[in-house]
Design an enzyme around this catalytic site. Structure first.
Site, PDB file in Angstrom:
ATOM      1  N   LYS A 156     -30.063 -25.687   5.764  1.00 45.06           N
ATOM      2  CA  LYS A 156     -29.853 -26.853   4.887  1.00 45.06           C
ATOM      3  C   LYS A 156     -30.438 -28.095   5.556  1.00 45.06           C
ATOM      4  O   LYS A 156     -30.263 -28.298   6.767  1.00 45.06           O
ATOM      5  CB  LYS A 156     -28.354 -27.036   4.648  1.00 45.06           C
ATOM      6  CG  LYS A 156     -28.005 -28.158   3.669  1.00 45.06           C
ATOM      7  CD  LYS A 156     -26.502 -28.215   3.458  1.00 45.06           C
ATOM      8  CE  LYS A 156     -26.090 -29.274   2.459  1.00 45.06           C
ATOM      9  NZ  LYS A 156     -24.627 -29.368   2.306  1.00 45.06           N
ATOM     10  N   SER A 183     -18.966 -27.586  -0.250  1.00 45.87           N
ATOM     11  CA  SER A 183     -20.416 -27.431  -0.396  1.00 45.87           C
ATOM     12  C   SER A 183     -21.024 -26.128   0.096  1.00 45.87           C
ATOM     13  O   SER A 183     -22.203 -25.889  -0.145  1.00 45.87           O
ATOM     14  CB  SER A 183     -21.137 -28.583   0.289  1.00 45.87           C
ATOM     15  OG  SER A 183     -21.095 -29.703  -0.544  1.00 45.87           O
ATOM     16  N   SER A 226     -23.047 -29.014  -2.322  1.00 43.64           N
ATOM     17  CA  SER A 226     -24.359 -29.575  -2.079  1.00 43.64           C
ATOM     18  C   SER A 226     -25.330 -28.620  -1.395  1.00 43.64           C
ATOM     19  O   SER A 226     -26.523 -28.890  -1.368  1.00 43.64           O
ATOM     20  CB  SER A 226     -24.212 -30.840  -1.238  1.00 43.64           C
ATOM     21  OG  SER A 226     -23.648 -30.524   0.027  1.00 43.64           O
TER      22      SER A 226
HETATM   23  N1  GLN Z   1     -18.829 -31.853  -4.007  1.00 41.25           N
HETATM   24  C1  GLN Z   1     -18.153 -32.550  -2.954  1.00 41.25           C
HETATM   25  C2  GLN Z   1     -18.669 -33.971  -2.863  1.00 41.25           C
HETATM   26  O1  GLN Z   1     -19.465 -34.301  -3.665  1.00 41.25           O
HETATM   27  C3  GLN Z   1     -18.319 -31.825  -1.659  1.00 41.25           C
HETATM   28  C4  GLN Z   1     -19.596 -32.070  -0.965  1.00 41.25           C
HETATM   29  C5  GLN Z   1     -19.696 -31.367   0.341  1.00 41.25           C
HETATM   30  O2  GLN Z   1     -18.887 -30.485   0.645  1.00 41.25           O
HETATM   31  N2  GLN Z   1     -20.651 -31.779   1.129  1.00 41.25           N
HETATM   32  O3  GLN Z   1     -18.293 -34.723  -2.015  1.00 41.25           O
END
Ligand code: GLN
Length: 476
Positions: A79, A178, A154
């Site tokens: 990532k 994420s 994400s």
């Molecule tokens: N969807 C969550 C957010 O938008 C989690 C994102 C993540 O785990 N990086 O913060």
């Protein structure tokens, strides 16, 4: 042998038996990327030279008949929030469009030391803020199972890369879901280890008390193998735990009969899609048939998890992102006259809308007069949520829930409604807030053939138990 659809385990055996070579494996995956990624968009940067040099090193080990390390020759994707020396690392943001780190993230370094071949860097929501990958400053990622749908976020690029056979495994990061949510949307395995289990040195920070690094893989055993490699104390990250790393892979085979598995009513409430509910209920039945004892439990503070998460995560993000000021490695606006204009314009041009929204929300929550009412209160509720789990884990060994209330939604469906997007994280943010490990594994499909994910939560530093349960379910 279909080189591109191998798991870590099968790739390892094939290499050991000299049925393939690291170079052939890397090439097969680059070919798959060339064929599929124009419609998926999982990769932001490929690092062919680095990959082929590593494949060559591993090739020589194999030719010399040396024992191969656990990830020898395994093509992986990283990532783009993890720093890679000499390879562009953007965090999905224009702010870091030209950033070339001078060092490697510890987790990436450990993967390579174990023989992994890094193919490239995967697309993600900007600074890992999002649940759909639509917040990438570059292009959205499309779900390999249905290109009109999101892959989740994400770590959507990492999940899509593994799901579409463009990498055998990938690393993602998880702050509020994420790793697990994209794993569930794309039909792969995603593991969020305990907070502190894996070093975050070299991870571009989003919310430091919540950030984790973990694997996305095709099988539970592969997740155990990758965790084995990346876990453990790192002197470069003072939050990494100084605890021994168990042998996760051999622990997988221990029996699960008699294990107490909790089912919390708060995870089956309003908003849960019927097909997802049905699939999770079937999975629970299966665990029962495998000899687990199903125990009804309650995690009463769950309804407060989303507001708590979105206060703490944005507060920490507003502080972490203060460093992008146009001075050192981030984008600097041109044609400015004063220092403050340079700061303002650089941040305005470099950050996307969602990141700006979070910086504003977080700054507000931390500001004098509001700190007690928002940030401090959220910290107290976080403690209550953690206590819910402590209480539950006195009675049960693991807890099963849906990973996400719905299967993958359509691209554009929620992108104009940030609140609806935030609410979709309801089942994943709790593990991050409590710092406990959690895994998402595939547990069936909807009628439209969209994958559904089963989440298993465990005690602090007890990844072995959730991996064991997940492995037994997967095998069954
Ligand atoms: N969807 C969550 C957010 O938008 C989690 C994102 C993540 O785990 N990086 O913060």
């Amino acid at each position: 042998m279909q080189l591109k659809s191998l798991s870590i385990g099968s790739a390892h055996s094939a290499l050991q038996a000299r049925q393939t070579t690291p170079l052939a494996l890397a090439e097969a995956h680059y070919k798959q990327i060339a064929q599929r990624d124009h419609e998926i968009g999982a990769f932001l940067t490929l690092c062919r030279d680095r990959a082929l040099a590593q494949a060559d090193r591993i090739d020589r080990l194999a030719v010399e008949g040396k024992p191969l390390p656990p990830l020898a020759g395994v093509p992986v994707a990283i990532k783009d929030v993890m720093s890679t020396r000499g390879v562009r690392t953007t965090a999905g943001s224009k702010m870091l469009d030209k950033y070339i780190p001078p060092y490697d993230c510890t987790a990436v370094g450990r993967m390579e030391a174990a023989g992994a071949v890094v193919l490239g860097k995967t697309n993600c929501d900007e600074f890992a803020m999002g649940s759909s990958n639509e917040n990438s400053a570059y292009f959205p990622v499309h779900n390999p199972r249905d290109l009109s749908r999101v892959p989740g976020g994400s770590s959507g690029g990492s999940a899509a890369a593994v799901a579409a056979d463009m990498a055998v495994a990938a690393l993602g990061s998880d702050t509020g879901g994420s790793i697990r949510q994209p794993a569930s949307f794309c039909g792969v395995v995603g593991l969020t280890p305990t907070y502190g289990r894996v070093s975050r040195y070299g991870l571009i920070a989003f919310a430091s008390s919540l950030d984790h690094i973990g694997p996305l893989t095709k099988t539970v055993k592969d997740a155990a193998t990758v965790l084995q490699v990346i876990a453990g104390r790192d002197s470069m990250d003072s939050t990494s735990a100084d605890l021994p790393v168990p042998d996760y892979v051999s622990e997988l085979e221990k029996p699960i009969r008699g294990m107490e598995v909790g089912v919390a009513k708060e995870y089956f409430g309003e908003g849960l899609d019927d097909e997802v509910r049905h699939a999770i209920e079937c999975a629970i039945d299966k665990l029962k048939n495998l000899g687990c004892e199903i125990v009804p439990i309650s995690l009463p503070h769950t309804p407060y998890a989303i507001p708590t998460y979105y206060l703490i995560a944005t507060a920490e993000a507003s502080s972490n992102l203060a460093r992008y000021d146009g001075v050192r490695y981030s984008l600097r606006a041109r044609g400015v006259k004063t220092l403050s204009e340079m700061y303002r314009r650089s941040r305005d041009e470099g950050f996307g809308a969602e990141v700006k929204r979070r910086i504003m929300l977080g700054t507000y929550a931390l500001s004098a007069g509001y700190y007690d009412a928002y940030y401090l209160k959220a910290q107290k509720v976080r403690t209550l949520l953690t206590r819910d789990f402590d209480e539950a884990f006195r009675k049960v060994d693991a807890i099963v829930t849906p990973t996400s209330p719905t299967p993958a939604f359509r691209i554009g469906e929620k992108s104009n409604d940030p609140l609806a997007m935030y609410l979709a994280d309801i089942y994943t943010v709790t593990a991050d807030l409590a710092g406990i490990p959690a895994i998402s594994i595939p547990c069936g499909e909807t009628q439209e053939k969209l994958p559904i994910g089963l989440q298993i939560l465990g005690r602090h530093f007890d990844e072995a138990t959730i991996l064991r349960l997940a492995h037994a379910y997967e095998q069954a």
